[in-house]
Design a protein around this motif. Structure first.
Motif, PDB file in Angstrom:
ATOM      1  N   THR A   9       0.803  -1.228   0.000  1.00 56.03           N
ATOM      2  CA  THR A   9       0.000   0.000   0.000  1.00 56.03           C
ATOM      3  C   THR A   9       0.836   1.279   0.000  1.00 56.03           C
ATOM      4  O   THR A   9       0.313   2.361   0.247  1.00 56.03           O
ATOM      5  N   ILE A  43      -0.302   4.739  -1.618  1.00 57.97           N
ATOM      6  CA  ILE A  43      -1.748   4.709  -1.822  1.00 57.97           C
ATOM      7  C   ILE A  43      -2.377   5.325  -0.575  1.00 57.97           C
ATOM      8  O   ILE A  43      -2.266   4.768   0.520  1.00 57.97           O
ATOM      9  N   SER A  47      -8.392   6.335  -2.016  1.00 57.35           N
ATOM     10  CA  SER A  47      -7.806   5.280  -2.840  1.00 57.35           C
ATOM     11  C   SER A  47      -7.310   4.128  -1.980  1.00 57.35           C
ATOM     12  O   SER A  47      -7.433   2.953  -2.363  1.00 57.35           O
ATOM     13  N   SER A  89      -8.887   0.555  -2.570  1.00 56.01           N
ATOM     14  CA  SER A  89      -7.947  -0.461  -3.043  1.00 56.01           C
ATOM     15  C   SER A  89      -7.867  -1.634  -2.073  1.00 56.01           C
ATOM     16  O   SER A  89      -7.811  -2.799  -2.497  1.00 56.01           O
ATOM     17  N   THR A 132      -3.869  -0.201  -7.772  1.00 52.81           N
ATOM     18  CA  THR A 132      -5.202   0.315  -7.451  1.00 52.81           C
ATOM     19  C   THR A 132      -6.236  -0.245  -8.425  1.00 52.81           C
ATOM     20  O   THR A 132      -7.405   0.119  -8.359  1.00 52.81           O
TER      21      THR A 132
END
Length: 257
Positions: free
Chosen positions: A23, A26, A30, A34, A230
């Motif tokens: 991650t 991110i 998002s 995700s 994503t």
């Protein structure tokens, strides 16, 4: 789950899925979307860190997913700037993630000279207190790991490092194996020429993509992978690297990079 993901044993009762969802970079909505998608696709290993700034969103995604907490392996990491504030940092992570423990807590980078052992001792105390089930490091070399083992009698269960065809070291991997340290690889595709004819030929032989070849190469070397995306289709593609194997000759082609 569409795929049965193999695991690596970190200790009694602690099994680390060898494919996780990364991650890094991110954030915000998002990170939430995700993570929800990753769990829906079949990931059960989520990798985050204090410095990623997304633990709140990931925690909300975990709660909203409907997946039992016991089925999800959660990793987070302590930034070196928080050396000396280990307990406060992990408690903040647990609050953000909405859990009473994580499954793996890593020292994200070696702290300032002379601080590594005290941080590691605090990590061991956190494990004893039940705040994390296992502990490890990231971006450590063999000498730094040996220092922790020598001073505390405890070797990190995991070492998370950059690993790709463009950045790999067979001797380092052998050193980790000798110490029974599980290696996790990040930045798998960084600096890797995805249009290289050798990689393209291997991908075409298996009807897969070059990124899948790179990830499968890591798994063949027993390196845990934590690819990030994503996009749902890419997440599924990354999980499907379990559906094919590279030949010995193909492995040597990538090894020789």
């Amino acid at each position: 789950m569409a795929h049965e993901i193999p695991t690596a044993e970190l200790g009694p009762g602690v099994q680390l899925p060898t494919i996780g969802f990364g991650t890094w970079q991110i954030t915000g909505s998002s990170a939430y979307e995700s993570t929800r998608t990753a769990l829906d696709v079949g990931y059960r290993h989520i990798d985050t860190a204090t410095m990623y700034g997304n633990e709140d969103e990931i925690g909300r995604a975990l709660r909203d997913s409907g997946v039992d907490r016991s089925d999800i392996f959660i990793t987070t990491k302590l930034p070196p700037s928080q050396a000396g504030r280990e307990r406060q940092t992990i408690e903040a992570s647990l609050k953000a993630l909405g859990v009473d423990h994580v499954d793996l807590w890593l020292i994200h980078w070696p702290p300032a000279r002379g601080r590594s052992v005290p941080v590691w001792e605090a990590f061991l105390k956190a494990r004893e207190a039940g705040l994390t089930r296992s502990v490890g490091v990231s971006n450590y070399d063999a000498a730094l790991i040996d220092e922790l083992t020598k001073e505390t009698g405890e070797t990190p269960a995991v070492n998370q490092v950059a690993w790709s065809p463009a950045q790999h070291d067979a001797q380092f991997l052998a050193d980790m194996r000798d110490r029974r340290v599980v290696v996790e690889g990040y930045s798998s595709l960084k600096n890797t020429p995805l249009d290289d004819p050798r990689l393209v030929a291997i991908a075409e032989a298996h009807g897969v993509t070059v990124p899948q070849v790179v990830l499968r190469w890591q798994l063949h070397h027993d390196i845990v992978i934590i690819p990030k995306s994503t996009r749902r289709e890419r997440m599924a593609e990354n999980l499907s690297v379990l559906d094919f194997s590279l030949t010995a000759a193909e492995l040597e082609t990538v090894n020789a990079w």
